[in-house]
Design an enzyme around this catalytic site. Structure first.
Site, short mmCIF file in Angstrom:
data_model
loop_
_atom_site.label_atom_id
_atom_site.label_comp_id
_atom_site.label_asym_id
_atom_site.label_seq_id
_atom_site.Cartn_x
_atom_site.Cartn_y
_atom_site.Cartn_z
N SER A 61 0.10 -5.89 -9.12
CA SER A 61 -0.74 -5.67 -7.94
C SER A 61 -2.23 -5.59 -8.23
O SER A 61 -3.03 -5.41 -7.30
CB SER A 61 -0.31 -4.39 -7.22
N LYS A 72 -4.24 -7.81 -6.03
CA LYS A 72 -4.79 -7.45 -4.72
C LYS A 72 -6.29 -7.21 -4.75
O LYS A 72 -6.94 -7.22 -3.70
CB LYS A 72 -4.06 -6.22 -4.17
N SER A 128 -1.47 -0.20 -2.24
CA SER A 128 -0.83 -1.41 -2.79
C SER A 128 0.28 -1.94 -1.88
O SER A 128 1.34 -2.34 -2.35
CB SER A 128 -0.28 -1.12 -4.19
#
Length: 381
Positions: A151, A154, A208
């Protein structure tokens, strides 16, 4: 002669009287015998009745005794059966325990990166600490290794959305296309949930949220494919030469980068006020229909008053291990920290604490290239 006749007459009269007495006494005797027989019969009936009553009253007691004995027997059998089942269940549990398969190894573990020594004995197989202003490398470990970044992806997703200057108040609805079919991860944003683009960006960076990140890429001008192309173009533009993106969430292990590349991304993203604010927010509430959902930051260090964090992002999938990037001020220096493929749930946080303590102890000149032998080894990995 007359006297003899008188004696005969008297004798006959006596016989007649005896006969009459006998005939009269016979019915009386018969009645007495009959009465005696009736009494005896009644006594017999009474005795028989008493025996029947006694017998009938004895039967329930006997049945009760048998039932109790039978019940005890059944309970004993049930207990024995339960013991057998428990024993069998225990045997099965033992078998399951023996046949348990551990979680798959991360790419870093497979490559042997955890065997590389570093001066702080970090749990992360990859680490890089850089002074953002002077570009001085304070600590490095396998910084050139290209690994899945989970993640941390992101952060690039958020950077593109922010730089596109899209309407942050525009309503975006979560669709079936946003459901994770890669890792089948859960989400509190059900299909049909509608939030603003700004709220989705907040949840993607802070907690997240995978569906939020995917929806941001899906609704980017030109669609998801155009967004992924833009992610890779931006990576090349800012010098992330070893980086590759295939989707905006990080659920795919094909999203890969090196610690060196991620330090570049953190340096650029930390100059964006929106990304700084949203990524370091401790928590955020959103209205979903009639419910209010609270989301929390995945990095507990943002709530720690001893830390001054300007930007952060966490990540985890099995292939990547536990990951963390941060920009934080330590001993008056703005440091960029990158930790990849950490082995334990809290070990990436512990690694960040080790680095901070180490820098604070050594002062402002702490260990520039002090681990040069590790850095050189990492370049060859």
């Amino acid at each position: 002669m007359q006297a003899r006749n008188r004696i005969s007459t008297r004798f006959l009269h006596a016989l007649a009287f005896v006969a009459l007495s006998v005939s009269l006494a016979a019915p009386v005797a018969h009645a007495a015998e009959k009465k005696k027989a009736v009494v005896s019969k009644k006594q017999a009936v009474s005795s028989n009745t008493k025996r029947q009553v006694a017998k009938s009253s004895a039967k329930p007691a006997a049945r009760k005794t048998v039932a109790v004995a039978k019940g005890k027997s059944l309970r004993a059998k049930a207990a024995a059966g339960k013991s057998t089942r428990l024993a069998a269940r225990g045997t099965k549990a033992t078998v399951r325990k023996v046949s348990y398969t551990p979680a798959p190894q991360s790419f870093g573990q497979i490559a042997g990166l955890h065997d590389v020594h570093d001066p702080l004995s970090l749990e992360s197989s990859v680490a890089l600490v850089v002074d953002q202003d002077t570009h001085e490398v304070l600590l490095s470990k396998n910084e050139g290794a290209v690994l899945p970044i989970a993640s941390l992806t992101k952060l690039m997703t958020g950077l593109l959305i922010s730089e596109a200057h899209l309407n942050m108040d525009e309503a975006i609805t979560i669709t079936q296309d946003d459901v994770d079919t890669e890792k089948f991860s859960r989400s509190r944003l059900a299909v049909g949930t509608t939030l603003s683009r700004g709220e989705l960006l907040h949840l993607a960076l802070m907690s997240s949220e995978n569906r939020a990140a995917h929806a941001l890429g899906r609704t980017y001008p030109g669609g998801l494919a155009a967004f992924v192309n833009q992610m890779n173009a931006k990576a090349r533009q800012i010098g992330m030469l070893s980086t590759r993106y295939v989707e905006p969430t990080g659920l795919s292990s094909s999203n890969q980068a090196s610690a060196r590349d991620l330090a570049q991304l953190v340096a650029v993203a930390s100059r964006d006020p929106l990304l700084r604010e949203l990524s370091t927010s401790p928590s955020h509430e959103v209205e979903v229909g009639s419910r209010t959902l609270q989301f929390n930051n995945t990095n507990r260090l943002v709530k720690n008053p001893s830390w001054d964090i300007g930007l952060q992002k966490t990540g985890f999938i099995n292939e990547a291990g536990r990951c963390l990037v941060m920009q934080a001020e330590v001993s008056g220096r703005k440091l960029i920290m990158v930790f990849l493929d950490s082995a334990g749930k809290f070990s990436r946080i512990a690694d960040a604490e080790r680095v901070r303590n180490w820098v604070e102890q050594r002062g402002s000149t702490a260990g520039a290239r002090s681990d040069k032998h590790v850095y050189a080894h990492a370049d060859n990995s």
